[in-house]
Design a protein around this motif. Structure first.
Motif, PDB file in Angstrom:
ATOM      1  N   GLN A  55       0.823  -1.199   0.000  1.00 26.09           N
ATOM      2  CA  GLN A  55       0.000   0.000   0.000  1.00 26.09           C
ATOM      3  C   GLN A  55       0.862   1.256   0.000  1.00 26.09           C
ATOM      4  O   GLN A  55       0.538   2.254  -0.652  1.00 26.09           O
ATOM      5  N   GLY A  56       1.976   1.227   0.739  1.00 26.57           N
ATOM      6  CA  GLY A  56       2.872   2.378   0.757  1.00 26.57           C
ATOM      7  C   GLY A  56       3.500   2.641  -0.597  1.00 26.57           C
ATOM      8  O   GLY A  56       3.699   3.797  -1.000  1.00 26.57           O
ATOM      9  N   GLY A  57       3.830   1.571  -1.337  1.00 29.53           N
ATOM     10  CA  GLY A  57       4.400   1.741  -2.667  1.00 29.53           C
ATOM     11  C   GLY A  57       3.415   2.371  -3.632  1.00 29.53           C
ATOM     12  O   GLY A  57       3.780   3.256  -4.430  1.00 29.53           O
ATOM     13  N   PHE A  58       2.147   1.959  -3.583  1.00 29.79           N
ATOM     14  CA  PHE A  58       1.145   2.542  -4.471  1.00 29.79           C
ATOM     15  C   PHE A  58       0.766   3.954  -4.024  1.00 29.79           C
ATOM     16  O   PHE A  58       0.425   4.798  -4.859  1.00 29.79           O
ATOM     17  N   PHE A  59       0.829   4.223  -2.734  1.00 31.11           N
ATOM     18  CA  PHE A  59       0.687   5.593  -2.230  1.00 31.11           C
ATOM     19  C   PHE A  59       1.758   6.481  -2.858  1.00 31.11           C
ATOM     20  O   PHE A  59       1.481   7.604  -3.302  1.00 31.11           O
ATOM     21  N   MET A  60       2.984   5.977  -2.911  1.00 32.39           N
ATOM     22  CA  MET A  60       4.099   6.733  -3.499  1.00 32.39           C
ATOM     23  C   MET A  60       3.875   6.962  -4.997  1.00 32.39           C
ATOM     24  O   MET A  60       4.122   8.061  -5.511  1.00 32.39           O
ATOM     25  N   ILE A  61       3.401   5.947  -5.709  1.00 34.60           N
ATOM     26  CA  ILE A  61       3.141   6.103  -7.144  1.00 34.60           C
ATOM     27  C   ILE A  61       2.050   7.153  -7.371  1.00 34.60           C
ATOM     28  O   ILE A  61       2.126   7.973  -8.303  1.00 34.60           O
ATOM     29  N   GLY A  62       1.028   7.160  -6.519  1.00 33.98           N
ATOM     30  CA  GLY A  62      -0.002   8.184  -6.625  1.00 33.98           C
ATOM     31  C   GLY A  62       0.556   9.581  -6.425  1.00 33.98           C
ATOM     32  O   GLY A  62       0.176  10.525  -7.135  1.00 33.98           O
ATOM     33  N   ALA A  63       1.500   9.721  -5.466  1.00 31.83           N
ATOM     34  CA  ALA A  63       2.113  11.023  -5.224  1.00 31.83           C
ATOM     35  C   ALA A  63       2.937  11.474  -6.428  1.00 31.83           C
ATOM     36  O   ALA A  63       2.863  12.633  -6.857  1.00 31.83           O
ATOM     37  N   TYR A  64       3.724  10.567  -6.998  1.00 35.96           N
ATOM     38  CA  TYR A  64       4.542  10.920  -8.166  1.00 35.96           C
ATOM     39  C   TYR A  64       3.655  11.235  -9.377  1.00 35.96           C
ATOM     40  O   TYR A  64       3.971  12.141 -10.174  1.00 35.96           O
ATOM     41  N   THR A  65       2.571  10.506  -9.549  1.00 41.40           N
ATOM     42  CA  THR A  65       1.659  10.784 -10.661  1.00 41.40           C
ATOM     43  C   THR A  65       1.046  12.169 -10.517  1.00 41.40           C
ATOM     44  O   THR A  65       0.972  12.947 -11.490  1.00 41.40           O
ATOM     45  N   LEU A  97      -6.800  13.414  -7.930  1.00 37.99           N
ATOM     46  CA  LEU A  97      -7.791  12.498  -8.490  1.00 37.99           C
ATOM     47  C   LEU A  97      -7.173  11.633  -9.591  1.00 37.99           C
ATOM     48  O   LEU A  97      -7.422  10.425  -9.665  1.00 37.99           O
ATOM     49  N   VAL A  98      -6.331  12.241 -10.433  1.00 33.76           N
ATOM     50  CA  VAL A  98      -5.654  11.475 -11.486  1.00 33.76           C
ATOM     51  C   VAL A  98      -4.737  10.427 -10.863  1.00 33.76           C
ATOM     52  O   VAL A  98      -4.679   9.274 -11.310  1.00 33.76           O
ATOM     53  N   GLY A  99      -4.025  10.820  -9.800  1.00 31.53           N
ATOM     54  CA  GLY A  99      -3.178   9.854  -9.095  1.00 31.53           C
ATOM     55  C   GLY A  99      -3.986   8.677  -8.577  1.00 31.53           C
ATOM     56  O   GLY A  99      -3.566   7.519  -8.687  1.00 31.53           O
ATOM     57  N   GLY A 100      -5.166   8.956  -8.025  1.00 34.71           N
ATOM     58  CA  GLY A 100      -6.024   7.878  -7.534  1.00 34.71           C
ATOM     59  C   GLY A 100      -6.515   6.970  -8.640  1.00 34.71           C
ATOM     60  O   GLY A 100      -6.529   5.736  -8.490  1.00 34.71           O
ATOM     61  N   ILE A 101      -6.891   7.545  -9.778  1.00 35.03           N
ATOM     62  CA  ILE A 101      -7.398   6.734 -10.897  1.00 35.03           C
ATOM     63  C   ILE A 101      -6.299   5.851 -11.469  1.00 35.03           C
ATOM     64  O   ILE A 101      -6.514   4.660 -11.753  1.00 35.03           O
ATOM     65  N   VAL A 102      -5.101   6.419 -11.644  1.00 31.96           N
ATOM     66  CA  VAL A 102      -3.982   5.635 -12.173  1.00 31.96           C
ATOM     67  C   VAL A 102      -3.661   4.467 -11.250  1.00 31.96           C
ATOM     68  O   VAL A 102      -3.481   3.322 -11.695  1.00 31.96           O
ATOM     69  N   VAL A 103      -3.617   4.719  -9.960  1.00 34.59           N
ATOM     70  CA  VAL A 103      -3.308   3.653  -9.005  1.00 34.59           C
ATOM     71  C   VAL A 103      -4.439   2.629  -8.950  1.00 34.59           C
ATOM     72  O   VAL A 103      -4.200   1.426  -8.786  1.00 34.59           O
ATOM     73  N   ALA A 104      -5.691   3.079  -9.105  1.00 32.88           N
ATOM     74  CA  ALA A 104      -6.815   2.131  -9.129  1.00 32.88           C
ATOM     75  C   ALA A 104      -6.692   1.167 -10.303  1.00 32.88           C
ATOM     76  O   ALA A 104      -6.938  -0.038 -10.168  1.00 32.88           O
ATOM     77  N   LEU A 105      -6.301   1.683 -11.470  1.00 31.72           N
ATOM     78  CA  LEU A 105      -6.100   0.812 -12.627  1.00 31.72           C
ATOM     79  C   LEU A 105      -4.935  -0.144 -12.395  1.00 31.72           C
ATOM     80  O   LEU A 105      -5.002  -1.323 -12.755  1.00 31.72           O
ATOM     81  N   LEU A 106      -3.869   0.361 -11.789  1.00 36.06           N
ATOM     82  CA  LEU A 106      -2.752  -0.525 -11.437  1.00 36.06           C
ATOM     83  C   LEU A 106      -3.201  -1.584 -10.432  1.00 36.06           C
ATOM     84  O   LEU A 106      -2.747  -2.735 -10.481  1.00 36.06           O
ATOM     85  N   GLY A 107      -4.100  -1.200  -9.532  1.00 33.76           N
ATOM     86  CA  GLY A 107      -4.618  -2.158  -8.566  1.00 33.76           C
ATOM     87  C   GLY A 107      -5.410  -3.268  -9.233  1.00 33.76           C
ATOM     88  O   GLY A 107      -5.321  -4.437  -8.819  1.00 33.76           O
ATOM     89  N   LEU A 108      -6.173  -2.926 -10.268  1.00 34.77           N
ATOM     90  CA  LEU A 108      -6.927  -3.949 -10.988  1.00 34.77           C
ATOM     91  C   LEU A 108      -5.974  -4.949 -11.649  1.00 34.77           C
ATOM     92  O   LEU A 108      -6.180  -6.170 -11.573  1.00 34.77           O
ATOM     93  N   VAL A 109      -4.913  -4.434 -12.273  1.00 31.45           N
ATOM     94  CA  VAL A 109      -3.918  -5.306 -12.897  1.00 31.45           C
ATOM     95  C   VAL A 109      -3.218  -6.151 -11.845  1.00 31.45           C
ATOM     96  O   VAL A 109      -2.998  -7.361 -12.019  1.00 31.45           O
TER      97      VAL A 109
END
Length: 655
Positions: free
Chosen positions: A40-50, A70-82
């Motif tokens: 979760q911390g890694g995807f939190f970081m990806i959201g911040a960088y996005t 919001l864009v950071g959240g959407i990008v991470v949500a798609l990564l979460g699905l994958v």
């Protein structure tokens, strides 16, 4: 006095809401799938960088700031699905210990990808216009951005409360969490509900990364501290409970605020102390979810026990003698750089073997094992620096004794009340508390650590062996590693070791047969702590410097990686894994980001495809080449070891 109290409450609320924004997604995914996601911390970081890539350093408006988050959240949500399709759904019928380690590997993948895309530089982001000015109500100055964080936390909490308890999405999630099989029978789309929940959890992680971006510098270590605090809030509140996570976050915020006022010399220490005390008092949390109490004191059932493939003992002896022979000749034909790497690997072999006593043989997992390593390292460093002519063998014995005492104290307090993730979090908290104490101790060198550690001499009266040179100490290190490995092999293949394996396989059955499970677990914990401390004591003169990094919770991951890479199904797995991991790390040391990506991906592949590690793969090859039939498992899984209903339903749908 009133102003100071209001200011402390305000800081507590701001810090607590920042934690909750991160903890919300962590709680959501556990509430459905009982999966504690360390990534979760890694995807939190990806959201911040996005979000940073969208809005830049100086965001032009508040709406642009919100859009970027919001864009950071959407990008991470798609990564979460994958991620769910490729990894998480395969972990639903895996031992919870492996899930923790697999998601840790996923966090390494996130770090590697982040380094490859954005680099390793630090960035800072200013709050958007309107949130970059202090407010002055009642003659006190408050940060407008912190007020925004408090409001964001409250909004997230209210939305989740309404969604979970009032809306169809929440009803679906609750039904899936309570009984996914029955939910499928009643016509609910299980796969769709799980995918939606996973995406919501990851969306919250990415959104939190964007919203909290101005709170601290943007770096590849951004997610570590938030992840730890989010874990603590979830543990205090109760796994899988949104209200519990909200209250737990506020508790941590209040503790942090009081720590700043009452104990400013050691900021952050109170959180770890309070968490440790809370776990010992109420390990299942304030609002335990269904089954959490059982997990807190759960015994290890057969689901996590792997059969131990046995390569012929003669083959291992030949390979072992040949390897030691080659290692003994290294100082004669390699330079100082590779020799230092090999010596460090020898230390890591001992460290990994100590951890495998807990995980591979006893079914316990420690995420703070670096604390025992640091105890031995700092004891050796202090003794060699400040006591002239100190007998080094006595230092090693003292390190073993001190590590054993520390492990005994923790074991007596904790092992009867908790195991699984709760024990893992407790060991992390204690190790991090030790790290903070060292970091603020002048006697222990603070952040700089202890440097210029002299190498010892072995004085036997009749003759004296000087270990000052790298070659001499390397040979001593090799001999020590061989002797310790031989002792552990004898111990774990004795009646004691066989009893530990029985406890790991089915603790309830072992207790029924008359085994004192608590005593054997405590003995394993004490031996493991003692061996880890000896590894630290051997490492200090070799590296000639010890720092607080030796205690960091990420350092505790090293023996896990070595053990899983080699295979917990064999005593020699940690030995093989340490060598393989060092080889991969050394080969990729100049490739920024690729090292974490390769190691994390490799570890994920091992857990998903070959949980017996490199030794297990060799066993399979051996069976195919020489036509040997696979050995049957040592014992059938216990009746409690069932495949996850979610996984069973999805498998049925796939068929």
């Amino acid at each position: 006095m009133v102003n100071e109290l209001m200011f402390a409450v305000f800081n507590a609320a701001a810090f607590g809401m920042a934690i909750f924004v991160v903890a919300a997604g962590l709680t959501l995914i556990f509430g459905l799938m009982r999966l504690l996601n360390m990534a979760q911390g890694g995807f939190f970081m990806i959201g911040a960088y996005t979000a940073y890539s969208v809005m830049g350093r100086d965001v032009q408006s508040l709406w642009m700031f919100l859009l970027a988050a919001l864009v950071g959240g959407i990008v991470v949500a798609l990564l979460g699905l994958v991620t769910d399709r490729l990894v998480l759904r395969r972990l639903r019928n895996v031992d919870p210990h492996y899930v923790l380690i697999a998601t840790f590997a996923l966090m390494m993948v996130c770090t590697g990808v982040t380094k490859l895309i954005w680099g390793v530089d630090f960035f800072s982001v200013n709050p958007p216009p309107g949130l970059d000015q202090p407010l002055n109500p009642f003659g006190m100055f408050f940060s407008a951005y912190q007020i925004f964080v408090i409001a964001a936390g409250l909004v997230v909490y209210i939305v989740l409360e309404l969604a979970i308890h009032r809306m169809w999405f929440g009803k679906l999630m609750q039904a899936l969490a309570a009984d996914p099989w029955m939910a499928g029978v009643l016509g609910l789309n299980v796969s769709f509900g799980i995918a939606l929940s996973v995406m919501a959890s990851f969306f919250l992680a990415g959104l939190a990364g964007g919203l909290l971006l101005p709170n601290q510098s943007l770096s590849t270590g951004l997610g570590d501290s938030y992840l730890m605090y989010a874990f603590f809030a979830v543990i205090i509140g109760g796994l899988g409970n949104i209200r519990g996570a909200f209250i737990g976050s506020l508790v941590l915020g209040l503790v942090q605020s009081l720590n700043t006022v009452l104990l400013p010399s050691v900021p952050g220490l109170a959180i770890y102390v309070v968490l440790a005390a809370f776990l010992l008092w109420k390990p299942s949390g304030l609002f335990p979810a269904v089954g959490a109490q059982a997990e807190a004191g759960a015994e290890s059932h057969g689901s996590g026990a792997l059969h131990r493939p046995r390569i012929s003992r003669g083959a291992w002896q030949v390979v072992g003698v040949a390897t030691v022979g080659v290692l003994a000749t290294l100082p004669l034909w390699v330079n100082a750089g590779p020799l230092y790497v090999v010596g460090t690997v020898l230390v890591q072999v001992i460290f990994a073997l100590s951890w495998n006593i807990l995980f591979g043989y006893t079914g316990l997992v420690s995420f703070g094992h670096a604390g025992f390593f640091a105890i031995g390292a700092y004891l050796a460093a202090l003794a060699l620096r400040h006591i002239a002519g100190v007998p080094f063998l006595g230092v090693l014995a003292g390190a073993a004794l001190l590590g054993a005492i520390a492990a005994w104290v923790i074991g007596v307090l904790a092992l009867r009340r908790m195991s699984g993730v709760f024990l893992a979090v407790l060991t992390v908290a204690l190790a991090e508390a030790l790290r903070l104490i060292i970091g603020f101790s002048t006697f222990l060198g603070r952040e700089d650590g202890i440097t210029d550690i002299p190498r010892p001499a072995l004085d036997f009266g009749v003759f004296r062996i000087d270990l000052a040179s790298s070659n001499a100490y390397y040979w001593f290190l090799l001999v020590a590693t061989v002797l310790i490995t031989a002792f552990l092999w004898w111990l774990l293949h004795s009646r004691f070791g066989r009893t530990l394996q029985t406890v790991r396989q089915d603790a309830e059955r072992a207790a029924f047969m008359g085994t004192n499970v608590a005593r054997y677990r405590l003995a394993a914990f004490v031996i493991s702590g003692a061996v880890a401390a000896v590894a630290g004591a051997l490492y200090a003169p070799w590296s000639r410097i010890v720092t607080v990094e030796e205690v960091h919770w990420l350092a505790s991951a090293q023996p896990m990686l070595n053990t899983l890479l080699g295979g917990v199904s064999s005593f020699w797995g940690p030995v093989v894994g340490a060598g393989l991991f060092a080889t991969i790390t050394y080969a990729t040391r100049t490739l920024v980001g690729l090292s974490e990506l390769i190691v994390g991906t490799g570890l994920l592949a091992i857990i998903l495809l070959a949980p017996n590690g490199a030794v297990g793969l060799w066993r399979n090859v051996e069976e195919r080449l020489w036509g040997r039939k696979p050995r049957a498992p040592a014992a059938e899984p216990a009746k409690d070891a069932r495949v996850s209903p979610v996984a069973e339903l999805e498998a049925g749908g796939a068929r």
